[in-house]
Motif scaffolding. Structure first.
Motif, PDB file in Angstrom:
ATOM      1  N   ASP A  47       0.828  -1.149  -0.016  1.00  0.00           N
ATOM      2  CA  ASP A  47       0.117  -0.045   0.233  1.00  0.00           C
ATOM      3  C   ASP A  47       0.884   1.260  -0.009  1.00  0.00           C
ATOM      4  O   ASP A  47       1.577   1.549   0.980  1.00  0.00           O
ATOM      5  N   ALA A  79      -0.547  -0.760  -4.601  1.00  0.00           N
ATOM      6  CA  ALA A  79      -1.909  -0.254  -4.667  1.00  0.00           C
ATOM      7  C   ALA A  79      -1.550   1.403  -4.155  1.00  0.00           C
ATOM      8  O   ALA A  79      -0.962   1.547  -3.276  1.00  0.00           O
ATOM      9  N   PHE A 101      -2.605  -1.429  -8.691  1.00  0.00           N
ATOM     10  CA  PHE A 101      -3.882  -1.205  -8.718  1.00  0.00           C
ATOM     11  C   PHE A 101      -4.077   0.314  -7.901  1.00  0.00           C
ATOM     12  O   PHE A 101      -3.211   0.734  -7.237  1.00  0.00           O
ATOM     13  N   GLU A 103      -6.317   1.083  -5.789  1.00  0.00           N
ATOM     14  CA  GLU A 103      -6.681   0.915  -4.395  1.00  0.00           C
ATOM     15  C   GLU A 103      -6.377  -0.456  -3.862  1.00  0.00           C
ATOM     16  O   GLU A 103      -6.327  -1.483  -4.446  1.00  0.00           O
ATOM     17  N   ASP A 105      -7.929  -2.373  -2.023  1.00  0.00           N
ATOM     18  CA  ASP A 105      -9.085  -3.430  -2.102  1.00  0.00           C
ATOM     19  C   ASP A 105      -9.189  -3.970  -3.601  1.00  0.00           C
ATOM     20  O   ASP A 105      -9.596  -5.289  -3.822  1.00  0.00           O
ATOM     21  N   ASP A 106      -8.824  -3.278  -4.442  1.00  0.00           N
ATOM     22  CA  ASP A 106      -8.748  -3.717  -6.027  1.00  0.00           C
ATOM     23  C   ASP A 106      -7.675  -4.849  -6.044  1.00  0.00           C
ATOM     24  O   ASP A 106      -7.999  -6.039  -6.709  1.00  0.00           O
ATOM     25  N   ALA A 107      -6.579  -4.621  -5.416  1.00  0.00           N
ATOM     26  CA  ALA A 107      -5.625  -5.490  -5.335  1.00  0.00           C
ATOM     27  C   ALA A 107      -5.871  -6.903  -4.820  1.00  0.00           C
ATOM     28  O   ALA A 107      -5.607  -7.831  -5.239  1.00  0.00           O
ATOM     29  N   ALA A 109      -8.920  -7.951  -4.160  1.00  0.00           N
ATOM     30  CA  ALA A 109     -10.224  -8.667  -4.917  1.00  0.00           C
ATOM     31  C   ALA A 109      -9.488  -9.257  -6.414  1.00  0.00           C
ATOM     32  O   ALA A 109      -9.796 -10.391  -6.505  1.00  0.00           O
ATOM     33  N   ALA A 110      -8.449  -8.651  -6.771  1.00  0.00           N
ATOM     34  CA  ALA A 110      -7.759  -9.113  -8.107  1.00  0.00           C
ATOM     35  C   ALA A 110      -7.061 -10.635  -7.639  1.00  0.00           C
ATOM     36  O   ALA A 110      -6.893 -11.494  -8.324  1.00  0.00           O
TER      37      ALA A 110
END
Length: 113
Positions: A47, A79, A101, A103, A105-107, A109-110
């Motif tokens: 992050d 992210a 990514f 965010e 959360d996007d990373a 989720a991926a």
């Protein structure tokens, strides 16, 4: 630089970096990454939301870690990079080797795909 690790899933660690990552603070990053690399299959989201600066010493720590992570079947993604860090990663070619990514959360989720 400050580094904090949180586990968002049993198999994904998020490494939150804050401040400036340079030659003076890279050792702390190396130590934190070393702990994460001890996991059987390291899956790490870095992050960058609160990281203001990163030099070549910091980037090299990520590249070196990726080699170990890949050998163990894991992955490392980024992210939340600010415009400076996004441009830096693009310029040095990291965007070809790491997933980046918008965010955290996007990373995460991926990672479920």
């Amino acid at each position: 630089m400050q580094a904090k690790v949180t586990d968002h899933r049993p198999d994904v660690a998020v490494l939150h970096l804050q401040g400036e990552l340079d030659a003076d603070t890279a050792n702390q990053l190396h130590e934190t990454l070393a702990g994460l690399l001890e996991r059987p299959v390291p899956r790490i989201v870095v992050d960058l939301t609160d990281l203001k600066f990163c030099d070549s010493v910091g980037l090299s720590a990520f590249i070196t870690s990726k080699q170990v992570i890949a050998a163990r079947g894991g992955w490392l993604s980024f992210a939340g990079a600010n415009p400076f860090l996004s441009q830096l990663m693009e310029t040095v070619g990291l965007s070809r080797y790491f997933a980046i990514f918008p965010e955290v959360d996007d990373a995460i989720a991926a990672a479920q795909l």
